[in-house]
Design an enzyme around this catalytic site. Structure first.
Site, PDB file in Angstrom:
ATOM      1  N   ASP A 143       0.852  -1.187   0.000  1.00  5.19           N
ATOM      2  CA  ASP A 143       0.000   0.000   0.000  1.00  5.19           C
ATOM      3  C   ASP A 143       0.889   1.239   0.000  1.00  5.19           C
ATOM      4  OD1 ASP A 143      -2.829   1.171   0.497  1.00  5.19           O
ATOM      5  OD2 ASP A 143      -1.548   2.155   1.989  1.00  5.19           O
ATOM      6  N   ILE A 144       0.550   2.249  -0.842  1.00  7.03           N
ATOM      7  CA  ILE A 144       1.332   3.488  -0.907  1.00  7.03           C
ATOM      8  C   ILE A 144       0.977   4.354   0.305  1.00  7.03           C
ATOM      9  CG2 ILE A 144       1.868   5.527  -2.284  1.00  7.03           C
ATOM     10  CD1 ILE A 144       0.967   3.989  -4.754  1.00  7.03           C
ATOM     11  N   GLU A 166      -4.727   2.338  -4.313  1.00 10.21           N
ATOM     12  CA  GLU A 166      -3.275   2.448  -4.244  1.00 10.21           C
ATOM     13  C   GLU A 166      -2.635   1.174  -3.694  1.00 10.21           C
ATOM     14  OE1 GLU A 166      -4.833   4.360  -0.404  1.00 10.21           O
ATOM     15  OE2 GLU A 166      -5.471   4.104  -2.485  1.00 10.21           O
TER      16      GLU A 166
END
Length: 539
Positions: free
Chosen positions: A403-404, A446
């Site tokens: 996950d960003i 994301e």
């Protein structure tokens, strides 16, 4: 002159030999049975002995000579006439029955030679008979009997010569007709062979067309293309390169006749023959590569290739690839062979276009348009398949969920177009660190996910850390003024059989998600592997 007219007998040698032998034996028998003087008896025997030796010597010499010397039989006429003249003189002159030999000589020579020669032989026989009779009567000539004999000689000579000419003409016509029949037969056999070859070729192309239309797999189509080149041209080496428009290069798709290691896996050299065929959109035929400075673009060792044909594969201006036909020995392809090769390539281009189009549609159906990674649905399908295989064969399998960090804040600050660029770049870093057997996908928003078959949990932890560090080191464009910012990711990892022991894809994803949750709750920008004890404590 002599024309080798064998109208009755197969060998003129046999005819002459039999007549001579019969003449000698008949003369000797007649002499023995007749009341001739001793002097005449010995004279005839001496004459026959000399004639016999002369004949034997002639046949021995003639046997050694080729057929072109058979004209010697014509020159043998003079000695024959002399022998007959002497024999008739010894046996009664114009009253001798041996004068019949003049008729035999006239008939034989007139029968085997041309009309002028037959008349000439007849004239010589008349001259010798006239001289013989004249000398025998010591200056006189018995005109009644002589004129009759001369007339009969001319009648026999002319009639025999005319008959010979008539038979010769019939034989020549028969031979001409036979030659024409043989010629027509050869032409017919040649036409039949060409027709059979053409029918076989049509049948082969028909079957090849059916095979093309029965598949939409580009690998199978490429294999059929090289098979077709081999079947139609007997190609020593054939290969198919497919164009990758994104990278603007060709990559090897199918090969026949040599090892894969001998060919370039891909080519992008603009000076190569493969590019020349594409740029000109025409067949490039190099029957002798000696003297060409640029490379083929296909073979790693161009010096081994002596002849090469490159045929572009495309449809309606859309270039798809090339077909290469090569030989390690010099080979000149005919125009007909090139035409057949072009026909195959046209048919193959349509099949290849359909196959590549189908594969592109399939790729788009399982690919995320923005990141070019697999989409969520395809990831779920492949995870299920790979986990089933891992459980069945007791092999390891791991997944990572990424996950960003603070991605919503980045979008709010710099806008979604900049955020899309970040997603693309991070997806490229993720994919660039994957093996061909690994599955990298966009999980949603994301979040990214990757499935690594045959990889245990320790192995994926090392890989995840490497990916995290590369992303951390990367700079991303923030605003239009060129402001560069950095981004980080948090990664959770889980594996089989360390974290689950049954075939349950959802449970494996849940474990990785719990590890990701721990990574984000403990500071972000880190990699955490699932640990049941840690999860229970934090929960």
């Amino acid at each position: 002159m002599y024309k080798n007219k064998k109208l009755v007998f197969d060998q003129i040698d046999i005819v002459y030999f039999l007549i001579r032998t019969a003449g000698i034996i008949g003369t000797l028998i007649w002499t023995i049975g007749s009341n001739v003087s001793t002097q005449t008896f010995y004279s005839i025997f001496s004459l026959m002995f000399i004639f016999f030796l002369y004949s034997i010597i002639f046949y021995l010499i003639n046997f050694r000579l080729s057929d072109q010397f058979k004209t010697l039989y014509l020159y043998l006429l003079i000695p024959d006439l002399i022998v007959v003249t002497l024999l008739t003189n010894l046996t009664g002159g114009h009253q001798s029955y041996f004068f019949i030999a003049y008729y035999l000589l006239v008939i034989l020579h007139s029968f085997y030679y041309s009309f002028p020669v037959g008349l000439g032989v007849t004239a010589l026989a008349v001259l010798f008979d006239f001289t013989n009779s004249y000398v025998y009567f010591t200056g006189g000539y018995y005109w009644g009997n002589g004129i009759a004999r001369i007339g009969f000689l001319w009648i026999f000579g002319i009639s025999t010569t005319l008959f010979s000419e008539h038979e010769s003409q019939k034989k020549r016509e028969a031979e001409d007709l036979n030659w024409q029949l043989i010629h027509h037969k050869e032409e017919l056999e040649k036409s039949n062979a060409e027709l059979n070859n053409r029918l076989a070729e049509i049948f082969f192309i028909h079957e090849l067309s059916k095979a093309f239309s029965s598949t939409i797999d580009s690998n199978e189509v490429s294999g059929l293309i090289v098979d077709g080149a081999n079947g139609i041209l007997g190609a020593e080496i054939s290969c198919v390169y497919i164009l990758n428009p994104t990278k603007n290069e060709f990559y090897l798709k199918s090969i026949q006749g040599t090892k894969k290691e001998n060919l370039r896996p891909n080519t992008e050299r603009n000076e190569a023959i493969i590019w020349e065929a594409v740029n000109l959109n025409q067949v490039i035929n190099r029957s002798d590569l000696a003297g060409f400075e640029y490379v083929t673009g296909i073979f790693k060792n161009d010096k081994e290739i002596k002849s090469l044909i490159v045929v572009p594969l495309g449809i309606k201006g859309n270039m798809l690839g090339v077909l290469g036909i090569a030989s390690t020995t010099k080979r000149v392809f005919s125009e007909d062979e090139i035409d057949r090769l072009v026909n195959i390539s046209n048919m193959a281009s349509l099949a290849l276009h359909n196959a590549l189009l189908h594969e592109e549609i399939e790729r788009l159906s399982i690919t995320d348009r923005l990141t070019d990674l697999y989409n969520h649905g395809y990831f779920q399908q492949r995870l299920k398949e790979e986990l089933e295989r891992a459980v069945r064969f007791k092999h390891p399998l791991s997944i990572l969920l990424m996950d960003i960090d603070y991605f919503k804040k980045f979008n709010d600050t710099f806008g979604h177009p900049k955020g899309d660029q970040v997603l693309k770049r991070i997806a490229a870093i993720l994919k660039g660190n994957m093996r061909d057997v690994d599955i990298a996908a966009r999980y949603g928003g994301e979040e990214f996910v990757a499935v690594l078959p045959e990889t245990d949990k320790d192995g994926i932890l090392v890989l995840a850390e490497r990916i995290r560090r590369k992303i951390e080191e990367e700079e991303f464009e923030g605003n239009k003024d060129g402001l560069m910012v950095s981004k980080t990711v948090s990664i959770g990892v889980a594996g089989y059989p360390e974290d689950i022991t049954i075939n349950d894809p959802a449970q494996l994803i849940e474990k990785a998600d719990q590890a990701l949750y721990q990574a984000k709750n403990t500071g972000r920008n880190k990699v955490i592997g699932f640990d049941k004890a840690v999860v229970n404590i934090n929960s």
